[in-house]
Design a protein around this motif. Structure first.
Motif, short mmCIF file in Angstrom:
data_model
loop_
_atom_site.label_atom_id
_atom_site.label_comp_id
_atom_site.label_asym_id
_atom_site.label_seq_id
_atom_site.Cartn_x
_atom_site.Cartn_y
_atom_site.Cartn_z
N GLU A 35 0.85 -1.18 0.00
CA GLU A 35 0.00 0.00 0.00
C GLU A 35 0.89 1.23 0.00
N VAL A 36 0.49 2.22 -0.82
CA VAL A 36 1.25 3.46 -0.94
C VAL A 36 0.26 4.61 -0.92
N ARG A 37 0.64 5.68 -0.23
CA ARG A 37 -0.19 6.89 -0.27
C ARG A 37 0.70 8.11 -0.25
N VAL A 38 0.23 9.14 -0.91
CA VAL A 38 0.90 10.43 -0.84
C VAL A 38 0.14 11.28 0.16
N GLU A 39 0.84 12.23 0.72
CA GLU A 39 0.32 13.10 1.77
C GLU A 39 -1.07 13.62 1.42
N GLY A 40 -2.03 13.40 2.33
CA GLY A 40 -3.38 13.91 2.15
C GLY A 40 -4.32 13.01 1.38
N TYR A 41 -3.88 11.83 0.96
CA TYR A 41 -4.70 10.93 0.15
C TYR A 41 -4.79 9.56 0.80
N ASP A 42 -5.74 8.76 0.34
CA ASP A 42 -5.93 7.41 0.85
C ASP A 42 -4.88 6.46 0.31
#
Length: 98
Positions: A35-42
């Protein structure tokens, strides 16, 4: 895994990662995923294949992602619908210059 933050004019300025995801316990009956997410996202899920090693080369982005400075990545084990998945502690990646 290797990673880089793409410049704003390439691949939407997203978080780009590549490497291999390996089911290191092929006889436990569970699949693995990243799982990967960028700042502010799911979280974005990238599934592996049970009992196999798969190559991943993905870019996680959104129109505003080019303005973010952090991304997180974790590896997880899918234990089915009756038990919660196990995930590693997230690893944080920073965009230089932000």
């Amino acid at each position: 895994m290797e990673y880089l933050w793409e410049p704003k004019g390439r691949n939407h300025g997203g978080f780009h990662f590549r490497g291999h995801l390996n089911d290191s316990k092929p006889n436990d009956g569970h699949n693995v995923y990243v799982e990967v997410r960028v700042e502010g996202y799911d979280w974005n899920r990238f599934k592996g294949v049970q009992k196999k090693k798969v190559s991943l080369d993905k870019v996680v982005w959104d129109g505003a992602a080019q303005y973010t400075s952090l991304a997180e990545m974790r590896a997880c084990r899918d234990r089915g619908t009756l038990r919660p998945d196990n995930c590693s502690d997230p690893r944080t990646f920073s965009r230089k210059g932000h």
